[in-house]
Design a protein around this motif. Structure first.
Motif, PDB file in Angstrom:
ATOM      1  N   VAL A   3      11.463-122.926 -12.636  1.00 15.04           N
ATOM      2  CA  VAL A   3      11.375-124.242 -13.238  1.00 15.04           C
ATOM      3  C   VAL A   3      12.231-124.231 -14.498  1.00 15.04           C
ATOM      4  N   VAL A   4      12.896-125.336 -14.757  1.00 15.86           N
ATOM      5  CA  VAL A   4      13.816-125.418 -15.883  1.00 15.86           C
ATOM      6  C   VAL A   4      13.516-126.677 -16.687  1.00 15.86           C
ATOM      7  N   GLU A   5      13.247-126.470 -17.977  1.00 17.47           N
ATOM      8  CA  GLU A   5      12.966-127.595 -18.853  1.00 17.47           C
ATOM      9  C   GLU A   5      14.247-128.128 -19.481  1.00 17.47           C
ATOM     10  N   SER A   6      14.208-129.394 -19.824  1.00 14.30           N
ATOM     11  CA  SER A   6      15.299-130.022 -20.569  1.00 14.30           C
ATOM     12  C   SER A   6      14.749-131.226 -21.299  1.00 14.30           C
ATOM     13  N   GLY A   7      15.557-131.731 -22.227  1.00 17.37           N
ATOM     14  CA  GLY A   7      15.187-132.963 -22.912  1.00 17.37           C
ATOM     15  C   GLY A   7      14.720-132.798 -24.338  1.00 17.37           C
ATOM     16  N   SER A  20      11.855-132.999 -19.259  1.00 15.62           N
ATOM     17  CA  SER A  20      11.896-132.860 -17.812  1.00 15.62           C
ATOM     18  C   SER A  20      11.689-131.407 -17.420  1.00 15.62           C
ATOM     19  N   CYS A  21      11.025-131.214 -16.307  1.00 14.03           N
ATOM     20  CA  CYS A  21      10.830-129.882 -15.739  1.00 14.03           C
ATOM     21  C   CYS A  21      11.250-129.956 -14.274  1.00 14.03           C
ATOM     22  N   ALA A  22      12.382-129.381 -13.983  1.00 16.79           N
ATOM     23  CA  ALA A  22      12.921-129.419 -12.633  1.00 16.79           C
ATOM     24  C   ALA A  22      12.585-128.137 -11.897  1.00 16.79           C
ATOM     25  N   ALA A  23      11.976-128.284 -10.742  1.00 18.58           N
ATOM     26  CA  ALA A  23      11.616-127.117  -9.922  1.00 18.58           C
ATOM     27  C   ALA A  23      12.702-126.856  -8.889  1.00 18.58           C
ATOM     28  N   SER A  24      12.870-125.588  -8.571  1.00 19.87           N
ATOM     29  CA  SER A  24      13.916-125.208  -7.617  1.00 19.87           C
ATOM     30  C   SER A  24      13.501-125.478  -6.179  1.00 19.87           C
ATOM     31  N   VAL A  91       8.084-125.286 -29.360  1.00 18.42           N
ATOM     32  CA  VAL A  91       8.805-125.055 -28.105  1.00 18.42           C
ATOM     33  C   VAL A  91       7.880-125.485 -26.973  1.00 18.42           C
ATOM     34  N   TYR A  92       8.387-126.327 -26.113  1.00 13.79           N
ATOM     35  CA  TYR A  92       7.600-126.857 -25.006  1.00 13.79           C
ATOM     36  C   TYR A  92       7.989-126.139 -23.722  1.00 13.79           C
ATOM     37  N   PHE A  93       6.978-125.663 -23.022  1.00 14.79           N
ATOM     38  CA  PHE A  93       7.184-124.894 -21.810  1.00 14.79           C
ATOM     39  C   PHE A  93       6.586-125.619 -20.604  1.00 14.79           C
ATOM     40  N   CYS A  94       7.258-125.488 -19.501  1.00 13.35           N
ATOM     41  CA  CYS A  94       6.738-125.954 -18.228  1.00 13.35           C
ATOM     42  C   CYS A  94       6.189-124.751 -17.460  1.00 13.35           C
ATOM     43  N   GLU A  95       5.069-124.953 -16.817  1.00 14.10           N
ATOM     44  CA  GLU A  95       4.441-123.890 -16.019  1.00 14.10           C
ATOM     45  C   GLU A  95       4.009-124.465 -14.686  1.00 14.10           C
ATOM     46  N   ALA A  96       4.209-123.688 -13.648  1.00 13.85           N
ATOM     47  CA  ALA A  96       3.820-124.127 -12.310  1.00 13.85           C
ATOM     48  C   ALA A  96       3.029-123.032 -11.624  1.00 13.85           C
ATOM     49  N   ASP A  97       1.966-123.418 -10.937  1.00 15.47           N
ATOM     50  CA  ASP A  97       1.131-122.472 -10.195  1.00 15.47           C
ATOM     51  C   ASP A  97       1.590-122.457  -8.744  1.00 15.47           C
ATOM     52  N   LEU A  98       2.325-121.409  -8.408  1.00 13.85           N
ATOM     53  CA  LEU A  98       2.870-121.276  -7.064  1.00 13.85           C
ATOM     54  C   LEU A  98       1.824-120.674  -6.144  1.00 13.85           C
ATOM     55  N   GLU A  99       1.529-121.403  -5.079  1.00  7.30           N
ATOM     56  CA  GLU A  99       0.534-120.925  -4.128  1.00  7.30           C
ATOM     57  C   GLU A  99       1.181-119.943  -3.159  1.00  7.30           C
ATOM     58  N   LEU A 100       0.659-118.723  -3.158  1.00  6.84           N
ATOM     59  CA  LEU A 100       1.145-117.677  -2.271  1.00  6.84           C
ATOM     60  C   LEU A 100       0.024-117.241  -1.343  1.00  6.84           C
ATOM     61  N   VAL A 101       0.379-116.545  -0.311  1.00  4.88           N
ATOM     62  CA  VAL A 101      -0.640-115.964   0.565  1.00  4.88           C
ATOM     63  C   VAL A 101      -1.394-114.908  -0.239  1.00  4.88           C
ATOM     64  N   GLY A 102      -2.660-115.138  -0.448  1.00  8.90           N
ATOM     65  CA  GLY A 102      -3.454-114.154  -1.166  1.00  8.90           C
ATOM     66  C   GLY A 102      -3.533-114.342  -2.657  1.00  8.90           C
ATOM     67  N   GLY A 109       9.044-121.720 -17.331  1.00 11.07           N
ATOM     68  CA  GLY A 109      10.408-122.003 -17.749  1.00 11.07           C
ATOM     69  C   GLY A 109      10.721-121.299 -19.054  1.00 11.07           C
ATOM     70  N   GLN A 110      11.954-121.488 -19.510  1.00 12.53           N
ATOM     71  CA  GLN A 110      12.406-120.799 -20.709  1.00 12.53           C
ATOM     72  C   GLN A 110      12.026-121.550 -21.985  1.00 12.53           C
ATOM     73  N   GLY A 111      11.595-122.784 -21.840  1.00 16.00           N
ATOM     74  CA  GLY A 111      11.185-123.587 -22.980  1.00 16.00           C
ATOM     75  C   GLY A 111      12.295-124.461 -23.517  1.00 16.00           C
ATOM     76  N   THR A 112      11.883-125.543 -24.151  1.00 14.97           N
ATOM     77  CA  THR A 112      12.831-126.442 -24.796  1.00 14.97           C
ATOM     78  C   THR A 112      12.275-126.819 -26.169  1.00 14.97           C
TER      79      THR A 112
END
Length: 118
Positions: A3-7, A20-24, A91-102, A109-112
């Motif tokens: 995820v990449v923050e901007s703005g 903005s937080c853009a996910a890949s 510094v504002y960070f975006c965080e995403a909880d990626l659901e994986l098997v198990g 992100g790196q923060g903005t």
């Protein structure tokens, strides 16, 4: 997956910014996404979150000033900030909880930088 923050930037008190937080990948891969911030010398704190279902949550001290939203087609989550105060500087960070098997993997992100100053 990333995820990449901007703005971020410099804004006067009372002004507005949209982060903005853009996910890949599709944001529906994530159980939820959130915005955190960290001011100098302070711990990182949760600001707002949005679940896969679309349900949103904001912490009390930003309610009425910040909103969180998303654009599913762009795989992007936004943090609209208004009536900004000097104490919002962080510094504002975006965080995403990626659901994986198990399990769940946190993706950060790196923060903005947001600076509120006259």
């Amino acid at each position: 997956v990333q995820v990449v923050e901007s703005g971020g930037g410099l804004v006067q008190p009372g002004g507005s910014l949209r982060l903005s937080c853009a996910a890949s990948e599709s944001i529906f891969r994530f159980l939820g996404m959130a915005w955190y911030r960290q001011a100098p010398g302070k711990q990182r704190e949760l600001i707002a979150s949005i679940l896969r279902s679309g349900r949103t949550n904001l912490v009390d001290f930003v309610k009425g000033r910040f909103t969180i939203s998303r654009d599913n087609a762009l795989n992007t989550v936004y943090l609209q900030m208004s009536s900004l105060k000097p104490e919002d500087t962080a510094v504002y960070f975006c965080e995403a909880d990626l659901e994986l098997v198990g399990g769940i993997s946190e993706v950060w992100g790196q923060g903005t930088q947001v600076t509120v100053s006259s």
